[in-house]
Every structure is written in structure tokens, then in C-alpha cells.
Design a protein around this motif. Structure first.
Motif, PDB file in Angstrom:
ATOM      1  N   ASP A  22       0.860  -1.190   0.000  1.00  0.00           N
ATOM      2  CA  ASP A  22       0.000   0.000   0.000  1.00  0.00           C
ATOM      3  C   ASP A  22       0.893   1.235   0.000  1.00  0.00           C
ATOM      4  OD1 ASP A  22      -2.942  -0.399   0.116  1.00  0.00           O
ATOM      5  OD2 ASP A  22      -2.424  -1.706   1.794  1.00  0.00           O
ATOM      6  N   LEU A  23       0.733   2.080  -1.016  1.00  0.00           N
ATOM      7  CA  LEU A  23       1.602   3.255  -1.128  1.00  0.00           C
ATOM      8  C   LEU A  23       0.930   4.291  -2.031  1.00  0.00           C
ATOM      9  CD1 LEU A  23       4.350   4.712  -0.788  1.00  0.00           C
ATOM     10  CD2 LEU A  23       5.197   3.354  -2.720  1.00  0.00           C
ATOM     11  N   THR A  24       0.843   5.514  -1.563  1.00  0.00           N
ATOM     12  CA  THR A  24       0.361   6.631  -2.380  1.00  0.00           C
ATOM     13  C   THR A  24       1.527   7.568  -2.648  1.00  0.00           C
ATOM     14  OG1 THR A  24      -1.880   6.485  -1.490  1.00  0.00           O
ATOM     15  CG2 THR A  24      -1.247   8.563  -2.523  1.00  0.00           C
ATOM     16  N   ILE A  25       1.786   7.846  -3.917  1.00  0.00           N
ATOM     17  CA  ILE A  25       2.920   8.678  -4.324  1.00  0.00           C
ATOM     18  C   ILE A  25       2.382   9.960  -4.945  1.00  0.00           C
ATOM     19  CG2 ILE A  25       4.999   8.803  -5.752  1.00  0.00           C
ATOM     20  CD1 ILE A  25       5.056   5.710  -5.674  1.00  0.00           C
ATOM     21  N   GLN A  26       2.752  11.084  -4.378  1.00  0.00           N
ATOM     22  CA  GLN A  26       2.276  12.370  -4.869  1.00  0.00           C
ATOM     23  C   GLN A  26       3.107  12.846  -6.058  1.00  0.00           C
ATOM     24  OE1 GLN A  26      -0.482  13.650  -3.701  1.00  0.00           O
ATOM     25  NE2 GLN A  26      -0.694  12.213  -1.980  1.00  0.00           N
ATOM     26  N   LYS A  27       2.534  13.709  -6.871  1.00  0.00           N
ATOM     27  CA  LYS A  27       3.256  14.296  -8.000  1.00  0.00           C
ATOM     28  C   LYS A  27       4.480  15.055  -7.493  1.00  0.00           C
ATOM     29  CE  LYS A  27       2.841  17.617 -11.802  1.00  0.00           C
ATOM     30  NZ  LYS A  27       3.659  16.810 -12.724  1.00  0.00           N
ATOM     31  N   GLY A  28       5.615  14.834  -8.151  1.00  0.00           N
ATOM     32  CA  GLY A  28       6.845  15.528  -7.780  1.00  0.00           C
ATOM     33  C   GLY A  28       7.610  14.897  -6.635  1.00  0.00           C
ATOM     34  N   GLU A  29       7.168  13.721  -6.186  1.00  0.00           N
ATOM     35  CA  GLU A  29       7.834  13.049  -5.064  1.00  0.00           C
ATOM     36  C   GLU A  29       8.902  12.101  -5.586  1.00  0.00           C
ATOM     37  OE1 GLU A  29       6.441  11.104  -0.790  1.00  0.00           O
ATOM     38  OE2 GLU A  29       5.110  10.942  -2.514  1.00  0.00           O
ATOM     39  N   PHE A  30       9.959  11.911  -4.812  1.00  0.00           N
ATOM     40  CA  PHE A  30      11.033  10.963  -5.144  1.00  0.00           C
ATOM     41  C   PHE A  30      10.956   9.808  -4.141  1.00  0.00           C
ATOM     42  CE2 PHE A  30      15.226  10.970  -7.535  1.00  0.00           C
ATOM     43  CZ  PHE A  30      15.491   9.640  -7.305  1.00  0.00           C
ATOM     44  N   ILE A  31      10.651   8.619  -4.659  1.00  0.00           N
ATOM     45  CA  ILE A  31      10.505   7.419  -3.825  1.00  0.00           C
ATOM     46  C   ILE A  31      11.627   6.448  -4.157  1.00  0.00           C
ATOM     47  CG2 ILE A  31       9.058   5.418  -3.296  1.00  0.00           C
ATOM     48  CD1 ILE A  31       7.847   7.952  -2.258  1.00  0.00           C
ATOM     49  N   ALA A  32      12.261   5.879  -3.140  1.00  0.00           N
ATOM     50  CA  ALA A  32      13.290   4.859  -3.345  1.00  0.00           C
ATOM     51  C   ALA A  32      12.850   3.545  -2.712  1.00  0.00           C
ATOM     52  CB  ALA A  32      14.625   5.308  -2.749  1.00  0.00           C
ATOM     53  N   PHE A  33      12.841   2.469  -3.512  1.00  0.00           N
ATOM     54  CA  PHE A  33      12.647   1.112  -2.999  1.00  0.00           C
ATOM     55  C   PHE A  33      14.028   0.513  -2.747  1.00  0.00           C
ATOM     56  CE2 PHE A  33       8.565   1.651  -5.142  1.00  0.00           C
ATOM     57  CZ  PHE A  33       7.685   0.980  -4.296  1.00  0.00           C
ATOM     58  N   ILE A  34      14.228  -0.025  -1.562  1.00  0.00           N
ATOM     59  CA  ILE A  34      15.525  -0.589  -1.226  1.00  0.00           C
ATOM     60  C   ILE A  34      15.320  -1.853  -0.400  1.00  0.00           C
ATOM     61  CG2 ILE A  34      15.766   0.793   0.893  1.00  0.00           C
ATOM     62  CD1 ILE A  34      18.779   1.040   0.189  1.00  0.00           C
ATOM     63  N   GLY A  35      16.243  -2.780  -0.535  1.00  0.00           N
ATOM     64  CA  GLY A  35      16.175  -4.024   0.228  1.00  0.00           C
ATOM     65  C   GLY A  35      17.230  -4.988  -0.283  1.00  0.00           C
ATOM     66  N   THR A  36      17.322  -6.128   0.347  1.00  0.00           N
ATOM     67  CA  THR A  36      18.275  -7.145  -0.064  1.00  0.00           C
ATOM     68  C   THR A  36      17.789  -7.813  -1.357  1.00  0.00           C
ATOM     69  OG1 THR A  36      17.126  -8.712   1.355  1.00  0.00           O
ATOM     70  CG2 THR A  36      19.029  -7.587   2.294  1.00  0.00           C
ATOM     71  N   SER A  37      18.638  -8.627  -1.965  1.00  0.00           N
ATOM     72  CA  SER A  37      18.242  -9.364  -3.166  1.00  0.00           C
ATOM     73  C   SER A  37      17.035 -10.242  -2.854  1.00  0.00           C
ATOM     74  CB  SER A  37      19.399 -10.229  -3.658  1.00  0.00           C
ATOM     75  OG  SER A  37      20.483  -9.417  -4.048  1.00  0.00           O
ATOM     76  N   GLY A  38      16.043 -10.230  -3.758  1.00  0.00           N
ATOM     77  CA  GLY A  38      14.840 -11.022  -3.551  1.00  0.00           C
ATOM     78  C   GLY A  38      13.833 -10.393  -2.613  1.00  0.00           C
ATOM     79  N   SER A  39      14.036  -9.116  -2.250  1.00  0.00           N
ATOM     80  CA  SER A  39      13.128  -8.460  -1.303  1.00  0.00           C
ATOM     81  C   SER A  39      11.810  -8.047  -1.949  1.00  0.00           C
ATOM     82  CB  SER A  39      13.797  -7.233  -0.686  1.00  0.00           C
ATOM     83  OG  SER A  39      14.108  -6.280  -1.689  1.00  0.00           O
ATOM     84  N   GLY A  40      11.765  -7.982  -3.289  1.00  0.00           N
ATOM     85  CA  GLY A  40      10.541  -7.587  -3.980  1.00  0.00           C
ATOM     86  C   GLY A  40      10.557  -6.165  -4.499  1.00  0.00           C
ATOM     87  N   ALA A 203      15.999  10.461  -2.084  1.00  0.00           N
ATOM     88  CA  ALA A 203      14.563  10.205  -1.904  1.00  0.00           C
ATOM     89  C   ALA A 203      13.906  11.129  -0.891  1.00  0.00           C
ATOM     90  CB  ALA A 203      14.351   8.751  -1.492  1.00  0.00           C
ATOM     91  N   ASP A 204      12.634  11.437  -1.160  1.00  0.00           N
ATOM     92  CA  ASP A 204      11.789  12.100  -0.167  1.00  0.00           C
ATOM     93  C   ASP A 204      11.275  11.077   0.841  1.00  0.00           C
ATOM     94  OD1 ASP A 204      11.839  14.732  -1.427  1.00  0.00           O
ATOM     95  OD2 ASP A 204      10.620  13.823  -2.994  1.00  0.00           O
ATOM     96  N   ARG A 205      10.965   9.867   0.334  1.00  0.00           N
ATOM     97  CA  ARG A 205      10.591   8.755   1.218  1.00  0.00           C
ATOM     98  C   ARG A 205      11.268   7.481   0.729  1.00  0.00           C
ATOM     99  NH1 ARG A 205       4.437   7.899   1.691  1.00  0.00           N
ATOM    100  NH2 ARG A 205       4.399   8.662  -0.469  1.00  0.00           N
ATOM    101  N   ILE A 206      11.578   6.616   1.672  1.00  0.00           N
ATOM    102  CA  ILE A 206      12.253   5.352   1.374  1.00  0.00           C
ATOM    103  C   ILE A 206      11.347   4.193   1.782  1.00  0.00           C
ATOM    104  CG2 ILE A 206      14.267   3.902   1.872  1.00  0.00           C
ATOM    105  CD1 ILE A 206      15.806   6.462   2.534  1.00  0.00           C
ATOM    106  N   VAL A 207      11.234   3.205   0.874  1.00  0.00           N
ATOM    107  CA  VAL A 207      10.480   1.986   1.160  1.00  0.00           C
ATOM    108  C   VAL A 207      11.486   0.860   1.365  1.00  0.00           C
ATOM    109  CG1 VAL A 207       8.677   0.416   0.361  1.00  0.00           C
ATOM    110  CG2 VAL A 207       8.642   2.817  -0.373  1.00  0.00           C
ATOM    111  N   ILE A 208      11.661   0.420   2.601  1.00  0.00           N
ATOM    112  CA  ILE A 208      12.593  -0.668   2.911  1.00  0.00           C
ATOM    113  C   ILE A 208      11.818  -1.982   2.900  1.00  0.00           C
ATOM    114  CG2 ILE A 208      14.202  -1.615   4.601  1.00  0.00           C
ATOM    115  CD1 ILE A 208      14.727   1.191   5.594  1.00  0.00           C
ATOM    116  N   MET A 209      12.256  -2.931   2.043  1.00  0.00           N
ATOM    117  CA  MET A 209      11.536  -4.185   1.867  1.00  0.00           C
ATOM    118  C   MET A 209      12.393  -5.391   2.242  1.00  0.00           C
ATOM    119  SD  MET A 209       9.422  -3.502  -1.681  1.00  0.00           S
ATOM    120  CE  MET A 209       8.339  -4.922  -1.370  1.00  0.00           C
ATOM    121  N   SER A 210      11.721  -6.450   2.642  1.00  0.00           N
ATOM    122  CA  SER A 210      12.377  -7.730   2.916  1.00  0.00           C
ATOM    123  C   SER A 210      11.358  -8.846   2.708  1.00  0.00           C
ATOM    124  CB  SER A 210      12.906  -7.769   4.353  1.00  0.00           C
ATOM    125  OG  SER A 210      13.503  -9.027   4.633  1.00  0.00           O
ATOM    126  N   HIS A 211      11.717  -9.840   1.887  1.00  0.00           N
ATOM    127  CA  HIS A 211      10.849 -10.987   1.610  1.00  0.00           C
ATOM    128  C   HIS A 211       9.450 -10.545   1.157  1.00  0.00           C
ATOM    129  CE1 HIS A 211      13.939 -13.609   3.181  1.00  0.00           C
ATOM    130  NE2 HIS A 211      13.956 -12.931   4.314  1.00  0.00           N
TER     131      HIS A 211
END
Length: 374
Positions: A22-40, A203-211
Motif C-alpha cells: 500500500d503506497l500513495t505517491i504524490q506528484k513531484g515526489e522521489f521514492i526509493a525502494f531498497i532491500g536485499t536481493s529477492g526483497s521484492g 529520496a523524499d521517502r524510502i520503502v525498505i523491503m524484505s521478503h
């Protein structure tokens, strides 16, 4: 606006690559997805332009479900920058930049105008437009890859580990360029990266993922100050203590007064000023305090018998940072480039201060041990 609502991707065998995102991204925002390999993280980003379709949930672009859009049309309206750059070797730089505008039936005049406008934004000469990718360096090719994603005025730009194959200095320069372009054009950037420093810087916001799951979604400052759990804490790393210091956030709070001199002054006058102020670097300015360059003690000692004025010997390729940038960005630059001192300038390139390696050491000591009174 981009809305990702309860999106999951399950592959054959039941492997859940992304779970209930679940994620809402506003116009002009910088989002970074980060995580280990295979995190999605890569799967999550590729569902945005339908390179991968979700198993469940929905993705809305300006209120419209992208599953109901033609995927080719959708992709032509979303820019894409990849690590391998992806320039077509048999096409000129001009044709590479205007590839999507050509598919969108732009006129020759509009395509050429856009190519010339964009290549100047990345400080490459117009003559490069008629060259081929193999004639450019890796860093120059990646610059073209970035502006190609902007050529059709797409509102959303996806970036899949765009700087991973570049050397540290080129990567640092391109990161600065991407952030500058993103702010200038108010585009929405969504990036996949494995580099926490890169995510914090851009990034303005960071999404940290795992599995396949989101472990923490927040601003860089909040993640650094309040990591959600041990996984995030380990992912951030203890070496980023300086970034968590609550009262020193921007370069403005860490800079000290610069020692400046005007270009028409003599080399002997510069040597006297250095001796009086006990510094080894002077910044050359004009009468409005706009920075023109710099000289250091070695420049003066070697040149004082051959030249008369500072304008004859000053270095004009002075690296500077903008007032207001995050301090951690400048710390990384000082460490990567082994720079002793960086000038801070305002939007008119007037020098307002300097950040020195020695002063940053004092801040680090305070961060780790505090003062005796504390």
C-alpha cells in the motif's frame, strides 16, 4: 498521483514476491525502494508500468486503473532508466533521445528542439547529438539515458539501479544531476537501489523491503532517527551516526566563514592573506561575492614568480554545494573525493560559507562522545 492499493505478486509455486503493498505517491515526489536481493523491490516498481502484472490489488494513475490501459501506451508515458543504460548502438544520440517522441508522432522540429534543450541540461555539447553511443564514456551515456526518460515530458520516471555500474565520482555527479532535474521539472521519480546512501541522498521517502513485505516506509530523517527494527538498523549501518545527529542537518548549520579574495588582487596579496588568516585555500569572488574559482597554497608558491594576478592562475572547476542541502550528502562527497574543503553557495552562486573536513571531525566527535559537560 499514483496509488498502489493492497498489491501482491505471487509466482508459480506460491512464492510471494510482493505482499499487500500500500503506497500513495504524490506528484513531484522521489521514492526509493531498497532491500536485499529477492526483497521484492524490483517487482514492485515494474508493476507500475505493467512489465509485471499484479496477482491482486490495483494500481491507479490519476484515478485510472492501469490494468485497463494499453500497456504499450502506458509505458510510452512513463520514463524508464536502467543500469545497462539501454541506448541503441546503431542510432545517434539525437535519435536515442527522441525515440519516444518519434513514436508519439512529434514533428522533426519539436524533436530536435527537445534534444538540444535536454543535452544542454547535462552539460554536453550540441555536437554530441550526431555521435553514436560507442563514442561516449559510460558516464556520458548514462546522462543521455537520464534525459531520454525526460524527452516525452512523462510525469513519472522509473529508475532501476541506474548508477550501479559507474565509478564512485561519476555516480555522485549523476546523482546530483538527477535530483536537480527532478526538482526543476517537478517529476515523480521512483527508483530501485541497493545503496542506502543513494536512497538517503535522493529520496523524499524510502520503502525498505524484505521478503516481499514493507518493513519501514518513511522519510530518510525519520528512518535514521527511528529505525523500525533490528533489520532496518543493520541495513542503515552504524557508520551513519552523523546523519542521526538531531541538531546538525544541513550544510548551513555546519559551515564556517569562508576566506575570499577578488580576482584582480595580486598573488603576493593572496599569500599575505593566507598567512594572516592561517588558511591554505582562498576562494576567488567578483564584486557581488559570486564564486569564480579557488587557489591553494601550492598554486601560489609555484606561480608567484611567473604570474601577477589571481585571475591568471585560479582554478575554475571548483566543486560546490548548494545552501540547504543535507549535511550527509556533503560528508559522503568529502569522503569519496578526499576533499578538504567545500564551498557552500546560494542560488546565484554567491559563496555563503565553507564546510571543512576538520570541522566535520569535530561534529563526529561530539556525536559519538558529546562534551564533558554532557
Amino acid at each position: 498521483m499514483l496509488e498502489i492499493k493492497n498489491v501482491s505478486k505471487i509466482y508459480r509455486g506460491g512464492k510471494k514476491a510482493v505482499a499487500n503493498l500500500d503506497l500513495t505517491i504524490q506528484k513531484g515526489e522521489f521514492i526509493a525502494f531498497i532491500g536485499t536481493s529477492g526483497s521484492g523491490k524490483t517487482t514492485a516498481m515494474r508493476m507500475i508500468n505493467r512489465m509485471i502484472d499484479p496477482t491482486s490489488g490495483e494500481i491507479l494513475l490519476n484515478g485510472n486503473n492501469i490494468q485497463q490501459m494499453n500497456p504499450v501506451t502506458l509505458r510510452r508515458n512513463i520514463g524508464y532508466v536502467i543500469q545497462q543504460i539501454g541506448l541503441l548502438p546503431h542510432m545517434t544520440i539525437r535519435d536515442n533521445i527522441t525515440l519516444v517522441p518519434k513514436l508519439l508522432k512529434w514533428s522533426e522540429e519539436d524533436k530536435n528542439k527537445k534534444a538540444e534543450e535536454l543535452i544542454q541540461l547535462v552539460d554536453l555539447p550540441l555536437s554530441y547529438l550526431d555521435m553514436y553511443p560507442s563514442q561516449l564514456s559510460g558516464g556520458q551515456q548514462q546522462r543521455i539515458g537520464v534525459i531520454r526518460a525526460l524527452a516525452a515530458d512523462q510525469d513519472i520516471i522509473l529508475m532501476d539501479e541506474p548508477f550501479g555500474a559507474l565509478d564512485p565520482i561519476t555516480r555522485d555527479t549523476l546523482q546530483d544531476l538527477v535530483k536537480e532535474l527532478q526538482v526543476k521539472f517537478n517529476k515523480t521519480f521512483i527508483m530501485v537501489t541497493h545503496d542506502m546512501d543513494e536512497a538517503i541522498k535522493l529520496a523524499d521517502r524510502i520503502v525498505i523491503m524484505s521478503h516481499g513485505e514493507v518493513i519501514q516506509l518513511d522519510t530518510p530523517d525519520n528512518i535514521l532517527s527511528h529505525p523500525a527494527n533490528d533489520f532496518v538498523r543493520d541495513f542503515i549501518g552504524e557508520n551513519r551516526l552523523i546523519q542521526a545527529r538531531p541538531n546538525v542537518r544541513s550544510v548551513d548549520e555546519a559551515m564556517i566563514k569562508p576566506i575570499t579574495i577578488t580576482a584582480e588582487k595580486s598573488i603576493n596579496e593572496a599569500i599575505e592573506l593566507m598567512r594572516d588568516r592561517r588558511v591554505d585555500t582562498l576562494f576567488i569572488v567578483d564584486n557581488q561575492n559570486v564564486m569564480l574559482g579557488h587557489v591553494d597554497i601550492e598554486d601560489l608558491l609555484v606561480s608567484h614568480k611567473k604570474f601577477q594576478s589571481l585571475s591568471q592562475i585560479m582554478r575554475t572547476n571548483t566543486y560546490a554545494v548548494q545552501s540547504g542541502v543535507m549535511l550527509q550528502d556533503t560528508v559522503r562527497t568529502i569522503l569519496k573525493r578526499n576533499i578538504r574543503i567545500i564551498p557552500v553557495v546560494d542560488h546565484k552562486r554567491r559563496i555563503v560559507g565553507v564546510v571543512t573536513r576538520a570541522h566535520l571531525v569535530d561534529i563526529v566527535y561530539d556525536t559519538i562522545w558529546g562534551t564533558e559537560e554532557d
